[in-house]
Write an enzyme that holds these catalytic residues in place. Structure first.
Site, short mmCIF file in Angstrom:
data_model
loop_
_atom_site.label_atom_id
_atom_site.label_comp_id
_atom_site.label_asym_id
_atom_site.label_seq_id
_atom_site.Cartn_x
_atom_site.Cartn_y
_atom_site.Cartn_z
N CYS A 273 -2.74 -1.22 9.94
CA CYS A 273 -1.91 -0.71 8.87
C CYS A 273 -1.89 0.81 8.98
CB CYS A 273 -2.52 -1.13 7.53
SG CYS A 273 -1.66 -0.47 6.09
N THR B 70 -0.63 2.92 6.87
CA THR B 70 -0.90 3.55 5.58
C THR B 70 -2.40 3.63 5.32
OG1 THR B 70 1.12 2.44 4.85
CG2 THR B 70 -0.17 3.52 3.16
N TYR C 138 0.82 -1.20 0.00
CA TYR C 138 0.00 0.00 0.00
C TYR C 138 0.87 1.27 0.00
CZ TYR C 138 -4.38 -2.42 1.39
OH TYR C 138 -5.51 -3.19 1.45
N CYS D 22 5.29 1.54 10.75
CA CYS D 22 4.64 0.62 9.80
C CYS D 22 4.62 -0.72 10.51
CB CYS D 22 5.46 0.53 8.51
SG CYS D 22 4.99 -0.85 7.43
N HIS E 267 4.71 -3.67 9.54
CA HIS E 267 5.68 -4.67 9.05
C HIS E 267 7.03 -4.56 9.77
CE1 HIS E 267 3.02 -5.24 5.57
NE2 HIS E 267 3.80 -6.22 5.15
N1 DGL Z 1 1.94 -2.51 7.12
C1 DGL Z 1 1.56 -1.33 6.48
C2 DGL Z 1 1.66 -0.11 7.37
O1 DGL Z 1 1.63 -0.21 8.58
C3 DGL Z 1 1.93 -1.02 5.07
C4 DGL Z 1 2.88 -1.83 4.27
C5 DGL Z 1 2.70 -1.59 2.79
O2 DGL Z 1 1.83 -2.26 2.22
O3 DGL Z 1 3.36 -0.72 2.23
O4 DGL Z 1 1.74 1.00 6.88
#
Ligand code: DGL
Length: 284
Positions: free
Chosen positions: A78, A80, A46, A201, A203
């Protein structure tokens, strides 16, 4: 939609496997609850795709989780998606109990001693109006170094996609973490150094061991899993929707719009649960 029942599952969603870091905190605090985790891997990442894409996907995923899984609340795990779409999600689903995530800059301010704070996030998050509004009143309270980390979420996912050892698969993640932490500045606990690193983020929590090695043992790494879990608990309690704790562990359903095997591998590696142990898996 019918008003939700306390024994309905909680929906948790992310563009991919990053939101598992939030799910881990949720399961830790609310072990009796059932969860449906949806990874929108078919439409990820995203962070570098622009708001229109993220908004459309977030609205679609919420609709799916409500109509197919009858969730009682939705945790947008998430940053984003929260930045681009949470206000539109609230408008489209005024009766849905919603929790979003944002980079933990306020908790970071509370713990920094040197006044140096680095924030790592996706480009979508750190260039969003929501992030600007969050930062505006805090800007002068510390020295913030904000880094958009293109490619890092994908690199973390790719580690699980490739066959081979964890070490060799992490090479790209390590290179990107090195690039973005050096761009942020000098880490440490001396005057003028950055002593607090915000993982903006979901991830990046899974790259924490690598980041820790790069920034040193004394720098604080801050993520949002636990505060989000506590907020979810409060929200459900407020509406009488907490599932009573009978001692039985809740169920987990894994749903993916892309590579379901990858989601299962990530759940096994990071949550210690396989699809055969308390989790079922479905393609969206
Ligand atoms: N895990 C996501 C976040 O916290 C976004 C990762 C991605 O899809 O770019 O922003």
């Amino acid at each position: 939609m019918h008003p939700p029942s306390y024994d309905a599952p909680i929906g948790v969603f992310d563009s991919g496997i990053g939101g598992l870091s939030v799910l881990r905190a949720l399961q830790g605090l609310l072990p009796q609850e059932d969860f449906v985790y949806l990874a929108d891997s078919g439409f990820a990442p995203y962070g570098e795709r622009g708001d229109d894409h993220v908004v459309a996907r977030t609205l679609h995923v919420a609709e799916t989780l409500r109509s197919r899984h009858r969730i009682k609340a939705l945790v947008v795990a998430c940053n984003t998606a929260t930045a681009a779409a949470i206000h539109l999600l609230r408008a489209a689903h005024p009766d849905l109990h919603l929790v979003g995530v944002e980079p933990a800059v306020k908790p970071a301010l509370a713990v920094t001693r040197t006044g140096g704070i680095a924030v790592l996030g996706t480009r979508g998050t750190v260039t969003s109006a929501k992030f600007r509004a969050l930062m505006a009143p805090l800007q002068h309270q510390a020295r913030f170094s904000v880094q958009p980390c293109d490619g890092l979420a994908t690199a973390i996912e790719d580690e699980l996609r490739q066959p081979g050892s964890a070490e060799s698969n992490a090479i790209n993640t390590i290179a990107l973490c090195r690039r973005y932490t050096s761009a942020a500045g000098t880490f440490g606990t001396q005057e003028g150094e950055i002593d607090t690193l915000v993982l903006g983020c979901t991830h990046y929590v899974f790259a924490a061991p690598t980041l820790r090695e790069l920034v040193g043992p004394q720098v604080r790494l801050i993520d949002t899993g636990e505060p989000v879990a506590r907020q979810t608990q409060r929200l459900l309690a407020q509406h009488g929707l907490l599932k009573p704790d009978t001692g039985a562990a809740g169920r987990l359903e894994l749903v993916s719009t892309g590579d379901l095997g990858l989601l299962q591998a990530a759940t096994g590696r990071w949550l210690g649960i396989g699809a055969s142990v308390g989790a079922t898996a479905t393609a969206a």
